[in-house]
Every structure is written in structure tokens, then in C-alpha cells.
Design a protein around this motif. Structure first.
Motif, PDB file in Angstrom:
ATOM      1  N   ILE A  48       0.844  -1.208   0.000  1.00 57.34           N
ATOM      2  CA  ILE A  48       0.000   0.000   0.000  1.00 57.34           C
ATOM      3  C   ILE A  48       0.875   1.252   0.000  1.00 57.34           C
ATOM      4  CG2 ILE A  48      -1.657   1.342   1.367  1.00 57.34           C
ATOM      5  CD1 ILE A  48      -2.784  -1.435   2.337  1.00 57.34           C
ATOM      6  N   LEU A  49       1.901   1.233   0.850  1.00 57.93           N
ATOM      7  CA  LEU A  49       2.770   2.422   0.954  1.00 57.93           C
ATOM      8  C   LEU A  49       3.494   2.698  -0.364  1.00 57.93           C
ATOM      9  CD1 LEU A  49       4.292   1.965   4.530  1.00 57.93           C
ATOM     10  CD2 LEU A  49       2.636   3.684   3.795  1.00 57.93           C
ATOM     11  N   LYS A  50       3.911   1.616  -1.045  1.00 62.69           N
ATOM     12  CA  LYS A  50       4.641   1.785  -2.304  1.00 62.69           C
ATOM     13  C   LYS A  50       3.690   1.937  -3.492  1.00 62.69           C
ATOM     14  CE  LYS A  50       8.636  -0.965  -0.896  1.00 62.69           C
ATOM     15  NZ  LYS A  50       9.017  -2.397  -0.857  1.00 62.69           N
ATOM     16  N   GLY A  51       2.404   1.723  -3.257  1.00 66.08           N
ATOM     17  CA  GLY A  51       1.441   1.785  -4.356  1.00 66.08           C
ATOM     18  C   GLY A  51       1.606   0.648  -5.350  1.00 66.08           C
ATOM     19  N   GLU A  52       2.054  -0.518  -4.846  1.00 65.78           N
ATOM     20  CA  GLU A  52       2.246  -1.668  -5.738  1.00 65.78           C
ATOM     21  C   GLU A  52       1.187  -2.730  -5.461  1.00 65.78           C
ATOM     22  OE1 GLU A  52       6.213  -2.847  -4.805  1.00 65.78           O
ATOM     23  OE2 GLU A  52       7.114  -1.226  -5.979  1.00 65.78           O
TER      24      GLU A  52
END
Lengths: 326, 141
Positions: A180-184
Motif C-alpha cells: 500500500i505504501l509503495k502503491g504496488e
């Protein structure tokens, strides 16, 4: 721009999923560094009105655990849905119904009558059953309505991702948070765990005989379980063949067969029907031509509670969802 | 308005579907309230498919396979027997009447029997009426 905002909420659950977050140990510090926790009833003193005061979509992600059964839970998850960019169904109960979901073999009336009126230890001569509204001297007091059916989170609100498990293991939680944090993130609606079955990653898989058969059904308390032999080969019902992998085989390593908390493997809707099919196929398979119908009945008597066992975690998400209610 | 029953009949390719064909050739009189779904073997009929048939509005499900010992794949039908028996036990826990799921054996030359089994199923299910599963979707107090 501030750190992304995260909320945790619980519905019909045991608190184990909250524990799972704490179980992240030192990793929780990484999480806290990266995000702002804006709502977490079990650990922090934020109120519903704080959430109401936020802009729509202000929370980056809400992790909601527990099945949904009361008006209060519906209200809270609808509120969090409105305020959140992403909603993750956290743990077996939010994902597939979980243990509270077994209550779908009963109904609200039966449960309330048993708990408040009929149990031997209950002293309730007037037969008082909880009401949503009750007049008292000082006015009217209210309770959330207790629904007839236990629901999964996605039967009540739109859910973006699912983190399976009772409770989800730390590595999957961290994997999800990092993604989620990396948007992956994978496509919406994905279960954030492997697609394959538990047997695929089980260390006992190599001990499984070439032709797997069960002579008769044994229950875990009836035998001394060999920790180094496939449980099915020992006559124990293990939900591994139909259950999603990714749990780290915590139960298997504790010498207990799988009970299915990760839900069905990818592309399967009805977890219970699939494992029923698998168990019935291998039970009494040796010399099956010689087995009479009566003997089949006796073999099947070994499965005392097929519904409760095969749908131990997944009843609300099954095709039938609940017992017929008259 | 009185509704007509809907029965799903799962037939295996080798015996019971040929049995249904035989019934047609022999002009056996069968009530029209059933639909056949052909599978290669009766053991291909996963319990999930049977439950799905009920979900999609079937009043009853009839599973037909080869007689024991006659399975084209040697022993698929023994597995069908155990699966259907266990599924019936589980459906009872959901409050679904035992008669709504039935298993029988029909060979390729048993057109007469095919008609008898299907007619009997339709008659019995007509007495039970439709299987209303809407309770799972709507909230009942």
C-alpha cells in the motif's frame, strides 16, 4: 503533505486480529513511522465523531476485522468506507465470516433466547430479552439491533482487498502495508495471499502416499497424531486441499489439521462444498467396489458435523450462507 | 399463479444420458419440468454445482450415473455415491429437505427407468414446492 492516515476497526471478532497488529513487534515502529493511526478503538482514544469530522476519503486505508451482525457495526463500517480510500477486510471474519459465522446455523431469536432465558445458569424469571429500545425512569435507552444473519464485510460495504487468516500472519500484514505504501497493489478484490492450496506449501506433502485414501475418519482427540505424516493419511480431516496457502502452516506445525481459516483457494466460491467433495472421494476409496451402501453410511457417520467442520470459517461466504429460517 | 417445478437432472455421458436418449426413442411419457445437464461422469458433478443449481432456482436436483460396477471410468460412481450421501447430510443442516437431492443409477438401455425416476422426482418435488433461498439475502427479524 502529511503521512497517510490509517484506521483500524473491529466488528464481530475476538480481538485476535488486533493482537496480530501488535504481533508485528518491532515492525510496528516502521508502520507508525510511515503512517498516522487516526482511529483504533482497542488501543487509542479517538471517537466516532472524530471520524465523522474528517473529509470523505481522508483516511488512506481502513483495516476492518470481524464479521458484521449489528446495526452499530453496519453504521461504523459504512462511515469508514465513506472516509477511506481503501478498505481492507482484515482476517477470516471480515473476509469469509469466520467462527462467528457459524451462528448462521442458528438465528437471532434462538441465540437471544438461549443466552438470556434458557441456559441453566441464567436467572431471568421475567424472561427479559434485550430490546433495541427500552423505557426507563430517566428516559429511553437503546441498543444496536442484533441481526438474524452474520455477514462478511463485503456483503455490507465495498471491499478493496482481503487479508485472510485467523489471525493474519505478520509477514502477510507487513507485505500488505508495504504494498500500500509503495502503491504496488494487485487488482482490486485480490486476496493478499498465495492462490495455491495449503498442501502445496505443507511440509507433510512429501509424506502423502501416492494413492491417498482414508480407511475411516478419526478425530484429533482419538489418536496419537504422528507429526511427520500427512494428516489425511492418518484418517484426520484436514481442510488443506481446499484452503488457501500463506498461513505458514501454523496449525500443521502445532500437530493440528487445517481448519480452513484462509478461505478457499483462488477460483473456488464454496469452500465447504469443495472440501466435502475431496474428503468424500478419498474416504473408503480402497476396494470401493466391495463397499456396500450401508458401509458407506457407517463411514460417513465418522463425520459428526459436516456443515460445522467444512464451513468452520466460511459459512457466511458460502453459496447457501445460512440455515433456512422459517 | 401456480408455478411449474424445475428439476435439474445431471446425467453421465455413458449410461444415464444414453438412458435418457433411449427413453426418447421408446417414446416414454415424461413430464416436461426437467432440464438435463450432461457431464462425462457422475463424479464430475461437484457438490458446489449441486448447491449452485439450488441457488439458481432448481426445486430439486437429480444425479444419475452408471450402475455400480458399470462406470465407464471404472469407479467414478462410487465416489458420486459417497459425495451425494455426505452432501445430503450437510444440506439437512441447512434445513434443505432430503427429497430435493436424489441419486439413482440408469443404464443406457433403461429408458423406461429413466422416465420412472424423473416422473417420481417431479411428483415428489411438486409436493414440496419451490425452494426459497431468498432468506439468505433479506434480513428477517
Amino acid at each position: 503533505m502529511g503521512k497517510p492516515k490509517v484506521a483500524f476497526y473491529w466488528c464481530a471478532s475476538c480481538g485476535g486480529c488486533e493482537e496480530a497488529v501488535v504481533d508485528l513487534a518491532e515492525d510496528i515502529l516502521t508502520v507508525v513511522d510511515a503512517v498516522d493511526i487516526v482511529f483504533w478503538p482497542v488501543a487509542m482514544d479517538f471517537k466516532k465523531k472524530d471520524v465523522q469530522a474528517m473529509d470523505d476519503g481522508a483516511i488512506a486505508v481502513s483495516f476492518i476485522n470481524g464479521a458484521v451482525r449489528t446495526d452499530e457495526q453496519v453504521e461504523m463500517v459504512e462511515l469508514l468506507r465513506k472516509k477511506s480510500g481503501l478498505v481492507v477486510a482484515f482476517g477470516a471474519c471480515a473476509h469469509i465470516g469466520g467462527i462467528p459465522g457459524l451462528a448462521n446455523f442458528s438465528n437471532s431469536k434462538e441465540i437471544l433466547n438461549t443466552l438470556y432465558r434458557d441456559l441453566d445458569t441464567v436467572d431471568n424469571k421475567e424472561g427479559v430479552i434485550p430490546q433495541t429500545r427500552t423505557k426507563v425512569k430517566s428516559g429511553e435507552v437503546t441498543l444496536p439491533r442484533f441481526h438474524n444473519t452474520v455477514k462478511t464485510l463485503d456483503q455490507v460495504i465495498d471491499v478493496d482487498y482481503y487479508l485472510p487468516g485467523c489471525a493474519p500472519p505478520p509477514d502477510l500484514i507487513m507485505g500488505a502495508i508495504n504494498a500500500i505504501l509503495k502503491g504496488e497493489l494487485p487488482p482490486k478484490g485480490s486476496v493478499l495471499a498465495p492462490e495455491k492450496s495449503l498442501c502445496d506449501s505443507c511440509r507433510l506433502n512429501k509424506t502423502k502416499p501416492e494413492k491417498l485414501t482414508m480407511k475411516e475418519i478419526k478425530r484429533p482427540h482419538e489418536i496419537k497424531i504422528d507429526p511427520d505424516l500427512c494428516f489425511l493419511a492418518q484418517g484426520l480431516i484436514c481442510l488443506g486441499p481446499a484452503t488457501r496457502s500463506g498461513c505458514g502452516e501454523r496449525c500443521i506445525n502445532a500437530n493440528m489439521p487445517c481448519r480452513g481459516c484462509f478461505g478457499p483457494v483462488g477460483n473456488v466460491v464454496d469452500h465447504g462444498a469443495k472440501i466435502l467433495s475431496s474428503i468424500a472421494s478419498i474416504l473408503g476409496m480402497e476396494n470401493e467396489e466391495a463397499v456396500t451402501e450401508e458401509e458407506v453410511d457407517i463411514l460417513l457417520d465418522g463425520i459428526v458435523d459436516p456443515g460445522g467442520l467444512f464451513y468452520m470459517y466460511s459459512l457466511p461466504s458460502s453459496l447457501l450462507k445460512r440455515k433456512k429460517s422459517d | 399463479m401456480k408455478k411449474d417445478p424445475k428439476i435439474i437432472v445431471f446425467c453421465c455421458n455413458w449410461c444415464s444420458y444414453a438412458g435418457a436418449d433411449n427413453a426418447g426413442v421408446a417414446k416414454v411419457q415424461i413430464k416436461p419440468h426437467f432440464r438435463i445437464i450432461r457431464t462425462m461422469c457422475s463424479s464430475r458433478i461437484d457438490p458446489e454445482l449441486i448447491i449452485e443449481a439450488f441457488k439458481k432456482g432448481a426445486w430439486g436436483v437429480l444425479v444419475l450415473g452408471c450402475h455400480p460396477g458399470d462406470c465407464h471410468y471404472k469407479n467414478g460412481n462410487y465416489k458420486t455415491l459417497r459425495k451425494v450421501k455426505l452432501l445430503k447430510r450437510m444440506l439437512a443442516q441447512f434445513g434443505i429437505e432430503d427429497d430435493r437431492l436424489r441419486l439413482d443409477w440408469v443404464s443406457s438401455n433403461e429408458g423406461e427407468k429413466f422416465g420412472k425416476v424423473v416422473n417420481k422426482m417431479i411428483d415428489d418435488i411438486e409436493k414440496l414446492g419451490p425452494l426459497d433461498l431468498s432468506y439468505a439475502e433479506t434480513e428477517v427479524e
